[in-house]
Scaffold this motif. Structure first.
Motif, PDB file in Angstrom:
ATOM      1  N   MET A  41       0.756  -0.964  -0.280  1.00 42.53           N
ATOM      2  CA  MET A  41       0.113  -0.562  -0.029  1.00 42.53           C
ATOM      3  C   MET A  41       0.368   1.177  -0.381  1.00 42.53           C
ATOM      4  O   MET A  41      -0.398   2.493  -0.049  1.00 42.53           O
ATOM      5  N   GLY A  42       1.864   1.237  -0.570  1.00 39.62           N
ATOM      6  CA  GLY A  42       3.408   2.049  -0.121  1.00 39.62           C
ATOM      7  C   GLY A  42       3.334   3.503   1.747  1.00 39.62           C
ATOM      8  O   GLY A  42       3.340   4.201   1.483  1.00 39.62           O
ATOM      9  N   LEU A  43       2.545   2.272   2.499  1.00 36.91           N
ATOM     10  CA  LEU A  43       3.575   2.344   3.430  1.00 36.91           C
ATOM     11  C   LEU A  43       4.991   1.906   4.816  1.00 36.91           C
ATOM     12  O   LEU A  43       4.509   2.878   5.902  1.00 36.91           O
ATOM     13  N   ASN A  44       5.266   1.392   3.729  1.00 35.80           N
ATOM     14  CA  ASN A  44       6.450   1.193   4.667  1.00 35.80           C
ATOM     15  C   ASN A  44       7.644   1.799   3.930  1.00 35.80           C
ATOM     16  O   ASN A  44       7.125   2.105   3.134  1.00 35.80           O
ATOM     17  N   PRO A  45       7.838   2.615   5.284  1.00 35.31           N
ATOM     18  CA  PRO A  45       9.587   3.685   4.413  1.00 35.31           C
ATOM     19  C   PRO A  45      10.184   2.947   4.070  1.00 35.31           C
ATOM     20  O   PRO A  45      11.072   3.460   3.623  1.00 35.31           O
ATOM     21  N   TRP A  46      10.710   1.420   4.045  1.00 32.24           N
ATOM     22  CA  TRP A  46      11.889   0.648   3.889  1.00 32.24           C
ATOM     23  C   TRP A  46      11.582  -0.345   2.471  1.00 32.24           C
ATOM     24  O   TRP A  46      12.591  -0.594   2.290  1.00 32.24           O
ATOM     25  N   PRO A 208       4.663  -6.516 -12.567  1.00 29.26           N
ATOM     26  CA  PRO A 208       5.535  -6.369 -12.078  1.00 29.26           C
ATOM     27  C   PRO A 208       4.468  -4.900 -11.658  1.00 29.26           C
ATOM     28  O   PRO A 208       3.931  -4.257 -13.016  1.00 29.26           O
ATOM     29  N   PRO A 209       3.830  -4.261 -10.355  1.00 28.10           N
ATOM     30  CA  PRO A 209       3.305  -3.225  -9.758  1.00 28.10           C
ATOM     31  C   PRO A 209       4.152  -1.735 -10.417  1.00 28.10           C
ATOM     32  O   PRO A 209       5.448  -2.261  -9.918  1.00 28.10           O
ATOM     33  N   PRO A 210       3.678  -1.160 -10.822  1.00 24.80           N
ATOM     34  CA  PRO A 210       4.349   0.448 -10.790  1.00 24.80           C
ATOM     35  C   PRO A 210       5.451   0.678  -9.135  1.00 24.80           C
ATOM     36  O   PRO A 210       4.890   0.613  -8.543  1.00 24.80           O
ATOM     37  N   ILE A 211       6.606   1.694 -10.000  1.00 26.05           N
ATOM     38  CA  ILE A 211       7.442   1.560  -8.827  1.00 26.05           C
ATOM     39  C   ILE A 211       7.249   2.712  -8.322  1.00 26.05           C
ATOM     40  O   ILE A 211       7.863   4.032  -9.479  1.00 26.05           O
ATOM     41  N   LYS A 212       7.114   3.196  -7.097  1.00 36.06           N
ATOM     42  CA  LYS A 212       6.528   4.765  -6.401  1.00 36.06           C
ATOM     43  C   LYS A 212       8.651   5.263  -5.878  1.00 36.06           C
ATOM     44  O   LYS A 212       8.789   6.268  -6.286  1.00 36.06           O
ATOM     45  N   ASP A 213       9.236   4.936  -5.470  1.00 32.49           N
ATOM     46  CA  ASP A 213      10.256   5.044  -4.357  1.00 32.49           C
ATOM     47  C   ASP A 213      11.560   4.019  -4.979  1.00 32.49           C
ATOM     48  O   ASP A 213      11.406   3.187  -4.848  1.00 32.49           O
ATOM     49  N   TYR A 214      11.748   4.594  -5.478  1.00 35.69           N
ATOM     50  CA  TYR A 214      13.019   3.876  -6.355  1.00 35.69           C
ATOM     51  C   TYR A 214      14.339   4.509  -6.232  1.00 35.69           C
ATOM     52  O   TYR A 214      15.822   4.252  -5.858  1.00 35.69           O
ATOM     53  N   TYR A 215      14.383   5.376  -4.775  1.00 30.54           N
ATOM     54  CA  TYR A 215      15.676   5.838  -3.902  1.00 30.54           C
ATOM     55  C   TYR A 215      15.471   4.283  -2.928  1.00 30.54           C
ATOM     56  O   TYR A 215      16.838   4.193  -2.179  1.00 30.54           O
ATOM     57  N   LEU A 216      14.520   3.775  -2.672  1.00 27.10           N
ATOM     58  CA  LEU A 216      14.570   2.073  -2.093  1.00 27.10           C
ATOM     59  C   LEU A 216      15.857   1.313  -2.094  1.00 27.10           C
ATOM     60  O   LEU A 216      15.917   0.675  -2.889  1.00 27.10           O
ATOM     61  N   PRO A 217      16.610   0.916  -1.058  1.00 26.39           N
ATOM     62  CA  PRO A 217      17.310   0.079  -1.597  1.00 26.39           C
ATOM     63  C   PRO A 217      16.929  -1.314  -2.121  1.00 26.39           C
ATOM     64  O   PRO A 217      16.815  -2.324  -2.632  1.00 26.39           O
ATOM     65  N   ALA A 218      15.892  -2.002  -0.803  1.00 29.04           N
ATOM     66  CA  ALA A 218      14.808  -2.400  -1.391  1.00 29.04           C
ATOM     67  C   ALA A 218      14.813  -2.983  -2.651  1.00 29.04           C
ATOM     68  O   ALA A 218      14.553  -3.989  -3.717  1.00 29.04           O
ATOM     69  N   VAL A 219      14.106  -1.786  -3.568  1.00 31.09           N
ATOM     70  CA  VAL A 219      13.063  -1.422  -4.794  1.00 31.09           C
ATOM     71  C   VAL A 219      14.553  -1.875  -5.692  1.00 31.09           C
ATOM     72  O   VAL A 219      14.302  -2.463  -6.781  1.00 31.09           O
ATOM     73  N   GLN A 220      15.881  -1.531  -5.062  1.00 35.08           N
ATOM     74  CA  GLN A 220      16.991  -1.429  -6.315  1.00 35.08           C
ATOM     75  C   GLN A 220      16.856  -2.722  -6.247  1.00 35.08           C
ATOM     76  O   GLN A 220      17.241  -3.396  -7.474  1.00 35.08           O
ATOM     77  N   ARG A 221      17.669  -3.345  -4.687  1.00 27.64           N
ATOM     78  CA  ARG A 221      17.630  -4.773  -5.115  1.00 27.64           C
ATOM     79  C   ARG A 221      16.852  -5.820  -6.068  1.00 27.64           C
ATOM     80  O   ARG A 221      17.301  -6.651  -6.465  1.00 27.64           O
ATOM     81  N   ALA A 222      15.148  -5.429  -5.549  1.00 30.17           N
ATOM     82  CA  ALA A 222      14.894  -6.082  -6.598  1.00 30.17           C
ATOM     83  C   ALA A 222      14.158  -6.620  -7.843  1.00 30.17           C
ATOM     84  O   ALA A 222      14.124  -7.115  -8.768  1.00 30.17           O
ATOM     85  N   ILE A 223      14.461  -5.054  -8.313  1.00 30.85           N
ATOM     86  CA  ILE A 223      14.727  -4.431 -10.396  1.00 30.85           C
ATOM     87  C   ILE A 223      17.023  -5.549 -10.450  1.00 30.85           C
ATOM     88  O   ILE A 223      15.954  -5.964 -11.647  1.00 30.85           O
TER      89      ILE A 223
END
Length: 319
Positions: A41-46, A208-223
């Motif tokens: 839901m986009g509520l987790n800061p990490w 894949p769901p749309p990405i909002k927070d590209y700055y998150l390390p977890a997102v970068q690793r997921a990509i």
């Protein structure tokens, strides 16, 4: 669903015990866990939905991190702090803890799942309370109630179990706190279920769901995990001018980074030259530099052959 145990008069099925770690991880991957929903839901800061998506495709990171293992080990102590708390006892009476640790799945929405930590039961009889144990190093994170992603997690737990409220028991760095989260039916029906259903459709269709927070390390690793290899010879042509702008921005950032690194090295050398053989430079306002000598033994196939001597430079601020 394999291994399902139906519980009469309950809105959920029991999928497996959590102490069978391999079975639990596999069954949890087959649906949305309560701790996933905040990220979706986009509520987790990490973490965001792409990291959860990668996990559901079997591309996730190792679940049993040191922090997670420590949190699990501390849960018995946290629940004991709760039932010993005088304010809690005054409101709910004497309670006896019962370990849960079973993966539950909603009967109506089978992809929605949760693993409860504890139920505490009144010693004199009565309805038990569900308890979610939390440990955090962020001292003020629960000052105004639970963080949004934790609140959403509790709502999904209540959706799956049919409970009207859940007690959060939180171990802070130097304190213990508990709070009650009440069921929010409007949020569950109008927000949680539609968002979760759309996300699970994407998992099933591998969209894949749309990405909002590209700055998150977890997102970068997921990509990196979703696209681990390039297809030889494949090229894409893109007309969107924003990517050309990104190319120029990266060039500017690289140049700025080089300039900053040169400035840093020059400033550091100027300070070290002024310090000479001094170990510390004291400045006004509680500021200081240190440049201490360190020694590291050198071994060569057996006994120590000597030592490497070097100096470590640091900045200090006395608060």
């Amino acid at each position: 669903m394999e291994g399902v145990s139906q519980v009469s008069n309950k809105p959920y099925n029991v999928l497996c015990p959590a102490d069978d770690r391999r079975a639990w991880l596999e069954a949890r991957r087959g649906g949305i866990g309560a701790s996933d929903i905040g990220a979706i839901m986009g509520l987790n800061p990490w973490k965001d939905s792409l990291a959860v998506y990668a996990d559901k495709l079997g591309l996730g990171e190792e679940e049993s991190s040191e922090a997670a293992q420590l949190g699990l080990a501390l849960e018995p102590a946290i629940v004991q702090l709760l039932i010993s708390d005088q304010q809690f006892k005054g409101e709910f009476g004497e309670m006896k803890p019962q370990r849960e640790q079973r993966l539950l799945a909603s009967r109506k929405h089978s992809y929605l799942r949760c693993t409860l930590d504890y139920r505490v039961r009144p010693k004199g009889g009565g309805k038990p309370l569900v308890v979610e144990c939390k440990r955090t190093s962020l001292t003020r994170s629960y000052d105004e109630g639970p963080p949004k992603h934790v609140w959403a997690q509790a709502q999904q737990q209540m959706l799956v179990t049919g409970e009207d409220r859940i007690v959060l028991a939180v171990l802070l760095p130097a304190a213990f706190r508990w709070m009650v989260v009440e069921r929010d039916e409007a949020f569950i029906r109008q927000t949680l279920i539609p968002v979760a259903a759309d996300f699970w459709r994407r998992v099933e269709q591998q969209d894949p769901p749309p990405i909002k927070d590209y700055y998150l390390p977890a997102v970068q690793r997921a990509i990196q995990r979703i696209y681990p290899e390039a297809k030889a010879g494949k090229a894409i042509e893109v007309d969107d001018p924003c990517f050309a702008e990104m190319w120029r921005r990266l060039e500017d950032i690289a140049e700025t980074k080089r300039e900053l690194e040169q400035d840093e090295a020059a400033i550091r050398a100027q300070i070290q030259a002024a310090m000479g053989d001094a170990e510390r430079m004291i400045l006004p306002g509680g500021l200081s530099f240190s440049w201490k000598t360190q020694r590291r033994p050198v071994y060569e196939r057996g006994p120590q052959k000597g030592e490497t001597v070097y100096r470590v430079f640091r900045r200090h601020r006395i608060k």
